[in-house]
Every structure is written in C-alpha cells, then in structure tokens.
Scaffold this active site. Sequence first.
Site, PDB file in Angstrom:
ATOM      1  N   ASP A   1      -5.759  -5.955  10.456  1.00  0.00           N
ATOM      2  CA  ASP A   1      -7.094  -5.314  10.432  1.00  0.00           C
ATOM      3  C   ASP A   1      -8.217  -6.298  10.107  1.00  0.00           C
ATOM      4  OD1 ASP A   1      -6.136  -5.523   7.827  1.00  0.00           O
ATOM      5  OD2 ASP A   1      -6.692  -3.494   7.208  1.00  0.00           O
TER       6      ASP A   1
ATOM      7  N   LYS B   1       0.800  -1.242   0.000  1.00  0.00           N
ATOM      8  CA  LYS B   1       0.000   0.000   0.000  1.00  0.00           C
ATOM      9  C   LYS B   1       0.827   1.285   0.000  1.00  0.00           C
ATOM     10  CE  LYS B   1      -2.175  -1.605   3.605  1.00  0.00           C
ATOM     11  NZ  LYS B   1      -3.107  -1.939   4.689  1.00  0.00           N
TER      12      LYS B   1
HETATM   13  C1  BGC Z   1      -2.036  -5.899   3.612  1.00  0.00           C
HETATM   14  C2  BGC Z   1      -2.901  -6.662   4.581  1.00  0.00           C
HETATM   15  C3  BGC Z   1      -4.082  -5.814   4.999  1.00  0.00           C
HETATM   16  C4  BGC Z   1      -4.805  -5.285   3.783  1.00  0.00           C
HETATM   17  C5  BGC Z   1      -5.981  -4.401   4.144  1.00  0.00           C
HETATM   18  C6  BGC Z   1      -2.854  -5.346   2.471  1.00  0.00           C
HETATM   19  O1  BGC Z   1      -2.076  -4.538   1.650  1.00  0.00           O
HETATM   20  O2  BGC Z   1      -1.012  -6.728   3.097  1.00  0.00           O
HETATM   21  O3  BGC Z   1      -2.174  -7.062   5.710  1.00  0.00           O
HETATM   22  O4  BGC Z   1      -4.937  -6.596   5.778  1.00  0.00           O
HETATM   23  O5  BGC Z   1      -3.917  -4.546   2.980  1.00  0.00           O
HETATM   24  O6  BGC Z   1      -5.601  -3.312   4.891  1.00  0.00           O
END
Ligand code: BGC
Length: 522
Positions: A246, A210
């Site tokens: 989360d 992200k």
């Molecule tokens: C992460 C996860 C997370 C998800 C939603 C992903 O990019 O790898 O760990 O649960 O985003 O936030």
Amino acid sequence: MASLSSNYVIEFKIDVIKTLKIAGISTGLLTAIGLGAYYIHRRSQTSKRVILRDEVRNILRPFQLTEEQLRRVMANLNTEMTNALKVDDSTENDLAMFPTYVHHGPSGKESGEYLVVDLGGSNFRVSHVFIEGRNRMRLNNKIFLIPHSLLLGEGEKLFDYIAECLQRFIDDNKLSVLKAADYRFDLAFTFSFPCQQKSLREATLVSWTKGFSCTSVVGNDVVLMLQQAIDRRKNLPIQVVALVNDTVGTLMACSSNYRDCKAGVILGTGMNACYFETLDNIPKWKGTRDNQTKQVIINTEWGALGRNGCLDFIRTDIDRELDESSLTPHQQVFEKMISALYLGEIVRLIIVDLVQRSILFPGRMQKSPSIRPDYNIFLILRGSFYAKHVADIENDTTDDLSTTATILTSIGIHDPSYDDCFIIREVCKTVSLRAAKLAAAAIAVLINRLNMSSVTVAVDGTLFRHHEQFKQNLSRTLGRLVLRAHRLVLSEDGSSKGSALVAAVDRRLKTSPMAYEKNLPS
Ligand code: BGC
C-alpha cells in the site's frame, strides 16, 4: 460534572442569601460570605485535582519524548535501514527493506483498464480503474467485509473468498459485457503485509501483521495463491500482474501529480513507508542494473523497528504489556507504538492502570454494582477502546468535557466525573502526541536520505486523514527535525489507484521500453 456542581453552588448561595436577608443582614456582607464559601469550595476542588494530576503526570511521563530521544530514534532507524540494504539477514536486521521491482514512477502516458484488489485491513476493496492519461483516472469500487473467522482460518479459504468477491464485482458491474471471449483483466494486488519479492509478480509472505493470522500463507507466494483461487472458479477472466504494497501505491498515485514525490507513508491500521533508492546504495540488489534501471522503490517495513532492542530506551511497561498480549509478540515494535490498531489499546491499558490505583472512577465499582459488568467489559476486553475514541476525546474542547463523557458512556463507563474525563483526555493527548512525534522522526529519516532540495511525501491512512490533532503534531515535529523543504500530501485512494498505475507502467514499458526516459518524473 463541573456544570452540575457550580449550579449547585449558585442555588446554595441563593438559599443562604434569602435566609440571611430575612435575618436583616446587609447585601455587602452577604456577598463577602457567599464569595468566601465559594472560594473554600473551589480550593478543596482544586487541591484534589492537583494531587490527582501529579500522580497522573508520573504515569504519563515515560510517554513524553524529548527532541533528544527523537533524534536517537532517527539515528537508530537510519542505521537499521542502511544495514538492511546491505544484506537480507532477518536475524541481524530489524528491517526488511524489500526491493519492490518498481523502478519508475508514472510518466503520464499510461492508460488502460485494471482491476485492483486491496487487502490490508479487516475489510478489502475491489476497484475497477480506468487510466486515461496524465492525472486522469476513474475509479469504481466496492468494499467487502472479511468475516473474522477468515482472518484467523485456513489461508486458501481467504483467497477463495477474495476470488468469489471478484466474481460478484465483475458480474454486478457487468464488466465482461462486450469483451472478447479471450479477454483477461489485468489485476494489481495491493497486499499490505511484509513480502519478499523476486519480481513484480512473485511475492512470498514473510509474516502476518495487523491481527491477521491465516494458516498456510506465510512462506508462500501470495500472487500464486490468488491466481490459483481465481483459476479455481473456471470462468473468472483475470490475470494477476503485480503485487504492490500500500505504501508503494500511495507513492505512485501521488507522484503522477507531484514530480518531486519520492516517498510514500501509511499511517493507519498499520504503519510503513517506501521510497526511491538508487541501486548503487543497495549492495544486496541482485536484479537488473543498467542505464534504464538505476533506482527501485524500497518497501522499508519500518514498523518492525525495535525487534532487536534499539527502541528499548523509550518503550514503557505499557508497550511491553501490549506487545506480550498481542498475536505477534516481539514483532512490529515500532508499529505498536504508533499505528491506529494499537493507539486505543495503549490508552485502555493506561486507564486500567489508573483504575487499579484508584485514580480513575474511585469507588464507583463498589457504589454501583449494577454497572460493574459494563466496566468489566471495558477493563478486561483487549481492543475495546479504538483510535477513533482517542481522536474524538483529544479533540474535546467542550467546557464540561461532555464529548468525552458521551464517548465513555457509550463504551460502558456510565456517568464519569469531570475529573475522570479530564484525566482520560490527558492520557489520549499524550499517547497520540507520542505517536505523532515518532512518526515524524521516521519521516524525517526518509527526507534526509532522499537528499533532495525539496521533497513531497505522499501519505495516507486513517491517522493522517481523520485525526486532525495527530496530523498537526506530526507536521510541527517534522518541521523541527528536518531543515530540508518538504511537504506531506494526502494521497487520495492511493493504494488502489497507485497499484493500477504500477501495472500500467509495467504494461507501457513492455510495449515501448524506452518511453520512460523522456517522461520520467525528475
Ligand atoms: C505492514 C505493511 C503495511 C502497513 C500499512 C504493516 O503492518 O507490515 O506492509 O504497509 O502495515 O498498511
């Protein structure tokens, strides 16, 4: 725009009528001439549009997934999940399928006061949570923005900043007043990135996702890093007691209200899911296995699906282009087709393609040199079109597509024509529908694996919360892909409340280890 051009036609007709009347020609004849002229005008408009739409259709076709393709995605995801439960082998397996060391849902007997730090997007949230028994939780929270430089800088600085914000939160809310001198707050750390856990409070970051890219964090224990940052502040009375993804928070918060809630899904900036798996189905599980510990929540990290090519049959050139120019090429392939962080960019790349083919805004750059810089910002700048734009344009039901025109103008595309708006709305609808269908296919796999007569899936994230059309498409597709009874429930504030619940369940089990047996949600 259409309304302008039809006004023009009406005015034109009235002028012609006046002139001909003066020349003494009858009203019937006038009407026939007027209608004739109008239809000729419409035909030329319509045929222009059909040619445009055929070209556009060809470009959008690879984004339109059939049920057969979705079922193949389901089969591949299911296989990857099973393989990754056998052995931790990141070279072989796309998915991590991390055991989270959360074995039990809340019983309703949890209580107490907790702090939660929720880090997963470009801001983070500190919450003060009171758990007062079944379904009764009070929450006070504050959102802190993370300066962009910290997302890409030295990891220790990010953790120091979090500790500084915690200090401010405690001081501003006078939380330490009336507490004993040796009191320490229990803090649950919602950390929404892929972490390999060794226990509830030991978690090594495997990779950033992200858009995060802080140095010196990957490969380290993030619980320890946060605790060390807290301790560096000397008088911050906090101990980090749990690391929670989360998705796990989302599941836990919802399962206190729905006894059949066994899965948690995030459809937001990122996308991921977790679910309760029986230990017997996890050959790689090395932890406790006894009468009291029969299941564990698995954090699937399914956004990583596709790294080894199992989604290549549906990936488009645009998906590849987006991936290559991202901070994390070849990673989070599935996430990049679905989550909010990428939806806008997929649409932008398609628009750029359509501009280059002179299908969108034909001739405008040349005709209006004064607006070129704005156009260029949009056309060149990655991430300048957001998932929110996709949602708003998709929902535009105005006759003249004025909502779409306003949004486009706001991002520098001045005075788009009706045709431009129409095509861009088609692009948004198509990209959003593909994302919803893929998310549905993934959730269908979870529901099938849980193998229950009926199951509740807790969901949170901006796409599910605020993108109505996405949500409807998701539910509709899911209904076609699974026969089992299921419902999707929004888990409000799940990632913070649920993390506090993880810490609370842990505290309760430590003080009365047998308590869960009587109260475990079935
Ligand atoms: C992460 C996860 C997370 C998800 C939603 C992903 O990019 O790898 O760990 O649960 O985003 O936030």
